[in-house]
Design a protein around this motif. Structure first.
Motif, short mmCIF file in Angstrom:
data_model
loop_
_atom_site.label_atom_id
_atom_site.label_comp_id
_atom_site.label_asym_id
_atom_site.label_seq_id
_atom_site.Cartn_x
_atom_site.Cartn_y
_atom_site.Cartn_z
N MET A 89 1.36 -8.86 1.30
CA MET A 89 1.51 -7.88 0.66
C MET A 89 3.18 -7.15 0.65
N GLY A 90 3.51 -6.11 -0.16
CA GLY A 90 4.84 -5.42 -0.26
C GLY A 90 4.72 -4.44 -0.19
N LEU A 91 6.38 -3.42 -0.77
CA LEU A 91 5.74 -2.03 -0.71
C LEU A 91 5.44 -1.49 0.67
N THR A 92 4.34 -1.84 1.45
CA THR A 92 3.33 -1.33 2.15
C THR A 92 3.53 0.18 2.82
N SER A 93 5.36 0.57 2.37
CA SER A 93 5.30 1.25 3.76
C SER A 93 5.62 2.79 3.06
N ARG A 94 5.84 4.07 3.51
CA ARG A 94 6.62 5.56 1.83
C ARG A 94 7.49 5.20 1.97
N ALA A 95 8.68 4.81 2.18
CA ALA A 95 10.08 4.56 2.09
C ALA A 95 10.00 3.82 0.93
N LYS A 96 9.59 3.19 1.11
CA LYS A 96 9.73 1.62 0.00
C LYS A 96 8.90 2.02 -0.89
N MET A 97 7.86 2.39 -1.33
CA MET A 97 7.34 2.39 -2.45
C MET A 97 8.20 3.96 -3.14
N ALA A 98 8.58 5.08 -2.44
CA ALA A 98 9.72 6.14 -3.07
C ALA A 98 10.54 5.44 -3.88
N GLN A 99 11.49 4.77 -3.09
CA GLN A 99 12.48 3.95 -3.15
C GLN A 99 12.86 3.01 -4.61
N SER A 117 6.68 0.75 14.30
CA SER A 117 5.10 1.14 14.58
C SER A 117 4.50 0.51 13.91
N SER A 118 4.03 -0.53 13.88
CA SER A 118 2.25 -1.10 12.94
C SER A 118 2.43 0.21 12.17
N ALA A 119 1.79 0.72 12.59
CA ALA A 119 1.39 2.83 12.12
C ALA A 119 2.80 3.11 10.61
N ALA A 120 3.50 2.27 10.13
CA ALA A 120 4.42 2.14 9.26
C ALA A 120 3.82 1.02 8.39
N ILE A 121 3.25 0.29 8.52
CA ILE A 121 2.45 -0.17 7.29
C ILE A 121 1.15 0.20 6.84
N GLY A 129 -9.49 -11.74 -10.45
CA GLY A 129 -10.09 -12.63 -10.18
C GLY A 129 -9.86 -13.03 -8.61
N LEU A 130 -9.04 -12.88 -7.71
CA LEU A 130 -8.99 -13.79 -6.71
C LEU A 130 -10.05 -13.01 -6.14
N ALA A 131 -9.81 -13.58 -4.74
CA ALA A 131 -10.24 -12.86 -3.50
C ALA A 131 -10.14 -14.05 -1.56
N LEU A 132 -9.61 -13.46 -0.72
CA LEU A 132 -9.48 -13.62 0.40
C LEU A 132 -10.22 -14.72 1.23
N GLN A 133 -9.83 -16.13 1.55
CA GLN A 133 -10.70 -17.12 1.77
C GLN A 133 -10.82 -17.29 2.50
N PRO A 134 -12.13 -17.80 3.81
CA PRO A 134 -11.64 -18.37 5.33
C PRO A 134 -10.43 -19.11 5.19
N GLY A 135 -9.73 -19.00 6.32
CA GLY A 135 -8.52 -19.91 6.19
C GLY A 135 -6.96 -19.05 6.10
N ASP A 136 -6.83 -18.05 5.20
CA ASP A 136 -6.11 -17.44 4.26
C ASP A 136 -5.39 -16.65 5.70
N ILE A 137 -4.38 -16.82 4.96
CA ILE A 137 -3.49 -15.43 6.31
C ILE A 137 -2.63 -14.49 5.12
N VAL A 138 -2.69 -13.85 5.99
CA VAL A 138 -2.45 -11.84 4.85
C VAL A 138 -1.43 -11.31 6.21
N LEU A 139 -0.01 -11.22 5.51
CA LEU A 139 1.10 -10.94 6.37
C LEU A 139 0.81 -9.48 5.36
N ALA A 140 1.16 -8.41 6.61
CA ALA A 140 0.39 -7.21 6.49
C ALA A 140 1.60 -6.23 5.72
N GLY A 141 2.44 -6.55 5.54
CA GLY A 141 3.88 -5.86 5.50
C GLY A 141 4.99 -6.02 6.31
N ALA A 142 5.82 -5.52 5.83
CA ALA A 142 7.13 -5.22 6.50
C ALA A 142 6.99 -3.38 7.41
#
Length: 254
Positions: free
Chosen positions: A58-68, A190-194, A213-226
């Motif tokens: 995931m990208g742009l998961t902080s409000r600051a980056k969204m605004a930027q 802090s993780s609260a920034a995500i 048309g996609l879904a998360l599947q068992p075993g998939d890795i998801v990076l939550a964002g910086a």
């Protein structure tokens, strides 16, 4: 060859050869839908060479980056097994254009997750959580891009490192996060920034993937964002991320 295929080929070649390219602008700029189509075409080239899909970021998961960037929504990209860096491993700096490291939290899925869900439903589908580092590397000159450019460029995905796995019942809502270089703290967050809580990044991932048309599947890795700003990488660095309650993970550059 279509405009989208030409762009996908250019981005894929740039990533393979560690050479930057100009961003698309003006009449050549991508809409969001076009940008995701370019991303998919570029990833198809990787899969055709034998790489396997490993999950999503995931990208742009902080409000600051969204605004930027001037948007009010997150974006997503794909991870492949070739992007994975072993914990404590090494990367060659010259394989990248202008790489940077970001401290993150990662989810490993335990069961399928699709569509609009609540944070509780999202976490119920998680097998484990872990501290992570993402290596980003824009393929554009001077690390400059518009929204469509970065989506087409697979949200700058270049690598990731995962630490030990922990139970998804662990509270990750407001955990201190550090990014260290050669033993010196470079970024604190802090993780609260995500999105206020990393679980919300997983909620967004499920909803956004469903639109394609996609879904998360068992075993998939998801990076939550910086959780903090990214740190540029140079040869000879030792990079370490520490997350309160989740431990640490590190890698080196050569």
């Amino acid at each position: 060859m279509s405009k989208l295929n030409i762009a996908a080929e250019a981005l894929d070649h740039a990533a393979q050869t560690a050479t930057d390219i100009p961003q698309w602008s003006g009449a050549d700029a991508f809409s969001v839908d076009e940008a995701y189509a370019v991303q998919a075409l570029s990833i198809e080239r990787r899969l055709a060479r034998g790489e396997r899909l490993a999950g999503y970021k995931m990208g742009l998961t902080s409000r600051a980056k969204m605004a930027q960037v001037g948007v009010d929504t997150v974006i997503w990209g794909r991870l492949t097994d070739a992007m994975r860096v072993a914990e404590g491993g090494e990367i060659a700096r010259d394989r990248y254009i202008h790489p940077r490291a970001e401290p993150e939290i990662a989810f490993v899925m335990g069961r399928r997750l699709e569509g609009r869900v609540s944070p509780a439903e999202a976490m119920a589908a998680v097998d484990s959580v872990c501290v992570a580092i993402e290596i980003i590397d824009s393929r554009y000159k001077n690390f400059q891009f518009a929204l469509g450019d970065v989506i087409a460029d697979n949200t700058s995905a270049a690598g990731f490192v995962l630490g030990d796995r922990h139970s998804p019942t662990l509270d990750i809502g407001n955990r201190g996060m550090l990014l260290e270089v050669d033993g010196t703290v470079r970024e604190i967050g802090s993780s609260a920034a995500i999105l206020g809580h990393p679980a919300r990044a997983l909620v967004e991932a499920s909803a956004l993937l469903a639109t394609s048309g996609l879904a998360l599947q068992p075993g998939d890795i998801v990076l939550a964002g910086a959780a903090t700003a990214a740190v540029p990488l140079s040869p000879g660095m030792s990079v370490r991320t520490v997350v309160e309650g989740l431990g640490a993970v590190h890698f080196r550059t050569v």
